[in-house]
Design a protein around this motif. Structure first.
Motif, short mmCIF file in Angstrom:
data_model
loop_
_atom_site.label_atom_id
_atom_site.label_comp_id
_atom_site.label_asym_id
_atom_site.label_seq_id
_atom_site.Cartn_x
_atom_site.Cartn_y
_atom_site.Cartn_z
N ALA A 188 17.92 13.27 14.22
CA ALA A 188 19.13 12.66 14.78
C ALA A 188 18.78 11.36 15.50
O ALA A 188 19.44 10.33 15.32
N ARG A 189 17.73 11.39 16.31
CA ARG A 189 17.34 10.19 17.06
C ARG A 189 16.89 9.07 16.12
O ARG A 189 17.20 7.91 16.34
N ALA A 190 16.17 9.42 15.06
CA ALA A 190 15.74 8.40 14.09
C ALA A 190 16.94 7.77 13.40
O ALA A 190 16.99 6.55 13.21
N VAL A 191 17.93 8.59 13.03
CA VAL A 191 19.13 8.06 12.38
C VAL A 191 19.91 7.17 13.35
O VAL A 191 20.37 6.09 12.98
N LEU A 192 20.03 7.58 14.61
CA LEU A 192 20.73 6.76 15.60
C LEU A 192 20.04 5.42 15.79
O LEU A 192 20.69 4.37 15.86
N GLU A 193 18.71 5.43 15.86
CA GLU A 193 17.97 4.16 15.98
C GLU A 193 18.23 3.27 14.78
O GLU A 193 18.46 2.06 14.94
N PHE A 194 18.21 3.84 13.59
CA PHE A 194 18.49 3.05 12.39
C PHE A 194 19.90 2.48 12.43
O PHE A 194 20.12 1.29 12.17
N LEU A 195 20.87 3.32 12.76
CA LEU A 195 22.27 2.87 12.77
C LEU A 195 22.49 1.77 13.80
O LEU A 195 23.22 0.82 13.55
N GLU A 196 21.85 1.90 14.95
CA GLU A 196 21.97 0.85 15.96
C GLU A 196 21.39 -0.46 15.45
O GLU A 196 21.87 -1.53 15.79
N SER A 197 20.37 -0.39 14.59
CA SER A 197 19.76 -1.60 14.06
C SER A 197 20.62 -2.29 13.01
O SER A 197 20.47 -3.48 12.78
N VAL A 198 21.54 -1.55 12.37
CA VAL A 198 22.39 -2.18 11.36
C VAL A 198 23.61 -2.84 11.96
O VAL A 198 24.35 -3.54 11.27
#
Length: 90
Positions: A63-73
């Motif tokens: 979940a944290r990895a996906v949130l970090e990715f989404l914040e980067s987009v």
């Protein structure tokens, strides 16, 4: 673009067990957990959410990895959070 975004389950509603209150980056909403069948999430667990429905359970590190990715987009994630903020399942 349609995204599935992670949310942390805060509680399963006692009077409507197909619904759970989740937190997605500070936005708290009720989502439908009925698609998860016989293994509903418990408070503290994470789920992937799309258009108000939990699609699957995921672990916190994913979940944290996906949130970090989404914040980067950027904007696509901001748009999805805005749509979540404006939605309601009662």
């Amino acid at each position: 673009m349609c995204l599935a975004i992670p949310g942390e389950v805060l509680e399963v509603l006692a009077d409507r067990p197909e619904l759970a209150k989740v937190d997605v980056s500070g936005v708290r909403r009720n989502i439908n957990i009925g698609l998860l069948g016989d293994e509903p999430p418990e408070p503290g667990e994470w789920v992937l959410i799309h258009v108000g429905f939990a699609l699957s359970k995921i672990d916190e590190s994913e979940a944290r990895a996906v949130l970090e990715f989404l914040e980067s987009v950027g904007q696509a994630y901001a748009d999805e959070l805005e749509a979540l903020h404006d939605s309601r399942i009662d």
